[in-house]
Design a protein around this motif. Sequence first.
Motif, PDB file in Angstrom:
ATOM      1  N   GLU A  17     -32.262   8.422  32.567  1.00 40.55           N
ATOM      2  CA  GLU A  17     -32.640   9.610  33.314  1.00 40.55           C
ATOM      3  C   GLU A  17     -31.510  10.099  34.226  1.00 40.55           C
ATOM      4  O   GLU A  17     -31.277  11.302  34.369  1.00 40.55           O
ATOM      5  N   ILE A  18     -30.813   9.132  34.827  1.00 41.47           N
ATOM      6  CA  ILE A  18     -29.704   9.518  35.713  1.00 41.47           C
ATOM      7  C   ILE A  18     -28.594  10.202  34.927  1.00 41.47           C
ATOM      8  O   ILE A  18     -28.113  11.273  35.284  1.00 41.47           O
ATOM      9  N   VAL A  19     -28.225   9.589  33.796  1.00 48.62           N
ATOM     10  CA  VAL A  19     -27.179  10.195  32.958  1.00 48.62           C
ATOM     11  C   VAL A  19     -27.622  11.579  32.514  1.00 48.62           C
ATOM     12  O   VAL A  19     -26.844  12.543  32.510  1.00 48.62           O
ATOM     13  N   SER A  20     -28.894  11.678  32.146  1.00 48.37           N
ATOM     14  CA  SER A  20     -29.425  12.943  31.675  1.00 48.37           C
ATOM     15  C   SER A  20     -29.358  14.018  32.777  1.00 48.37           C
ATOM     16  O   SER A  20     -29.087  15.185  32.508  1.00 48.37           O
ATOM     17  N   LEU A  21     -29.619  13.589  34.015  1.00 49.97           N
ATOM     18  CA  LEU A  21     -29.591  14.529  35.138  1.00 49.97           C
ATOM     19  C   LEU A  21     -28.205  15.116  35.366  1.00 49.97           C
ATOM     20  O   LEU A  21     -28.052  16.300  35.623  1.00 49.97           O
ATOM     21  N   ILE A  22     -27.180  14.244  35.289  1.00 44.61           N
ATOM     22  CA  ILE A  22     -25.828  14.722  35.610  1.00 44.61           C
ATOM     23  C   ILE A  22     -25.105  15.283  34.403  1.00 44.61           C
ATOM     24  O   ILE A  22     -23.980  15.738  34.508  1.00 44.61           O
ATOM     25  N   SER A  23     -25.743  15.231  33.196  1.00 44.04           N
ATOM     26  CA  SER A  23     -25.059  15.813  32.035  1.00 44.04           C
ATOM     27  C   SER A  23     -25.893  16.953  31.450  1.00 44.04           C
ATOM     28  O   SER A  23     -26.969  17.272  31.953  1.00 44.04           O
ATOM     29  N   ASN A  24     -25.423  17.479  30.345  1.00 39.31           N
ATOM     30  CA  ASN A  24     -26.068  18.610  29.689  1.00 39.31           C
ATOM     31  C   ASN A  24     -27.439  18.211  29.131  1.00 39.31           C
ATOM     32  O   ASN A  24     -27.564  17.252  28.384  1.00 39.31           O
ATOM     33  N   GLN A  25     -28.486  18.928  29.473  1.00 39.60           N
ATOM     34  CA  GLN A  25     -29.841  18.613  29.028  1.00 39.60           C
ATOM     35  C   GLN A  25     -29.981  18.691  27.515  1.00 39.60           C
ATOM     36  O   GLN A  25     -30.803  18.021  26.917  1.00 39.60           O
ATOM     37  N   SER A  63     -33.869  14.487  28.891  1.00 44.46           N
ATOM     38  CA  SER A  63     -34.675  13.518  29.646  1.00 44.46           C
ATOM     39  C   SER A  63     -35.731  12.894  28.737  1.00 44.46           C
ATOM     40  O   SER A  63     -36.235  13.536  27.807  1.00 44.46           O
TER      41      SER A  63
END
Lengths: 255, 255
Positions: free
Chosen positions: B28-36, B41
Amino acid sequence: MATSIKINVNSKIFPTKDKEDQTYAAIKALNLNISKGEFCSVIGPSGCGKTTLLNLIAGLDKDLKGEILFDGGKKLDDIRIAYMFQNSRLLPWLNVLENVEVVLSRDQKLKHRAKEILSVMGLEKFLKFYPNQLSGGMQRRVALARSYSSQPELFLLDEPFISLDEKMANKLREMLINLWTNEPTTIVFVTHDLREAIYLSDRIIFLSKAPSKVILDKKVNIRRPRKLEDKKIETLREEILKTTKDIFDGEEKNA
Amino acid sequence: MINNKLKSKKYLFLIKVLSFFALFLFWEIVSLISNQNTFPSIINVLKTLLIEISDGELFFHLGMTLYRVFISFIIAMLVGIFVGILMGNYRRFDAFLDSWNILFLNIPALVLIILSYIWFGLTEIAAIIAVSLNKIPNVIVTIREGAKSIDRNLLQVALIYKVSKTKKFFVFYLPQLYPYIIAAARGGIALIWKIVLVVELLGRSNGVGFKIHEFFQFFDIKSILAYTIAFVVVMIFLELFFLKPLENYARKWRI
C-alpha cells in the motif's frame, strides 16, 4: 495337509562380490529327508548356510545344483508354504487383520480364518492396530498368525524368536507348539539355541561350517506335551554337547 | 513443557499473521507514492476481482485453466510413474532412457511449448502435450528414486504366499512408492499451473493465461493482479483440500 521334503543339494555356490572369478560354496552335498508332519530343527554355526537352505526350499533362491522335491515329486508351485523371517516383515500400511488376510485365499477369508487365529494368539483387541503401534513381540505374534492362518503344508522358520526377551520368546514357542499340535504341518525350524530346538522338535539336524552338510541327525524322544523346565531337555542337551563337543563350531565328530 | 510448546506455536502463528499484514502494508505504501495505474492499491484490486467474479468471466477462464492443469497433471503422473518404475527396476531401461530424460529435463519449457504448437497446431492437444512433457521428466526422476529403494524383503513375502500379481503390485509394491508419488504430485501441481499459463498465453483463446495476455495489451495491472489472486487462492485450496488429505491418507499408518 502336510508335505514331506526330499532335499538333495549337490552344491550351492555364491559368486564373491569383489573378485569375479572367485566363488563361495555355501552348501555341498547336503542330503536330507524330512517326513510328513515332522518338526525338524536345523542348528549350525553362524554363516553356515542355514538361511540359504531355507531360501532354497522356499524357492526364493532358485540357483542350485541339485533338487528339492515335495511329497515325492510335487513342485514348489503345488504346495502351500509359509515362511517366518527373523524380523516380522509385516506391511506397515496394513493393520493387523489386513496383514494376516493379505496372504489368505478367498475361501480362507470367508471362513474368518484370520480372526480365528489372531484370537487364539490373544490379538483380538488389536485387529485395527498398525504394526508400528505394536511391540516387537506382538509383531512377531502377528507374523506367526499370518504364517499359520495360510494353512501351510510346509512351514519354514528362520530364527523367528531372536532378539526377544526370554519370557516373550517362551510364550511364542508355546503358541507355535499349540498351533502345530492342533493343525499338524511339516516344520523346518532354523535356530542356534539348542534348548529351544530340543523343546520344540522331533528331530534336530546339525550342519557343519560352510560348505555345509549334515554332521549329526538326532531324534528327540521326549514325550509331548513337554515343559520348558523339563529335566529331560537339559539332560539331552548335555548329552549332545558331551558327545559332540565342537558341534557348535560345526566340526565333525571323530567317531 | 506442553504449555511452552503451545505458547511458542501461538507466537509463531502471530508472526505469520503479522508478516502477511506487513506485506500488505508495504504494498500500500509503494502504491501510494507511485503511479496508481502501474501499482494499484490492493483495495482497488479486490474491487476489480469482485467485478470480474460477478460478471462470470473469471470463473469461466479459471475453470478452463484448472481443466488443463488437471488433465496434464493426470497424464504426467501416470506416464511418469509408469516409466519411473520401469527405470528404477530394470537397469537396461534406465541405461537406455536416462539420457533422454536428462535431455528433456533441460529443454526450456518455452521451447517445448512452441515446438508442440508448431507440430500439432494451436490445439488443445498440443497444449496438454506441451505441459505434460514439461513435467514428466521430474516425475520420472522422483519415482525412479523410490523404485530403487523398494524393500525386496516385503516382495519376498508376496512370493512365498503366492499372492496374485495384481495384489503384489497394488498391496506390496505401490504403497512403498506413496511418499515419492506424493512428493512428485506436490512439485507437479506447482510447476504445471505455472506452465499452463504460459501455454495459454501463447496459443489458447481462453484461460487465465489468455486473460493475462489480454490485460497486458491494455496495461490493465489491476485485472492482472485480480486474476493472480483468484488463481493463487484456488491453488492453495487445492493443496489444502486435495493434496494434504491425500498425504494424510497415505501416511495414516505412521504413528
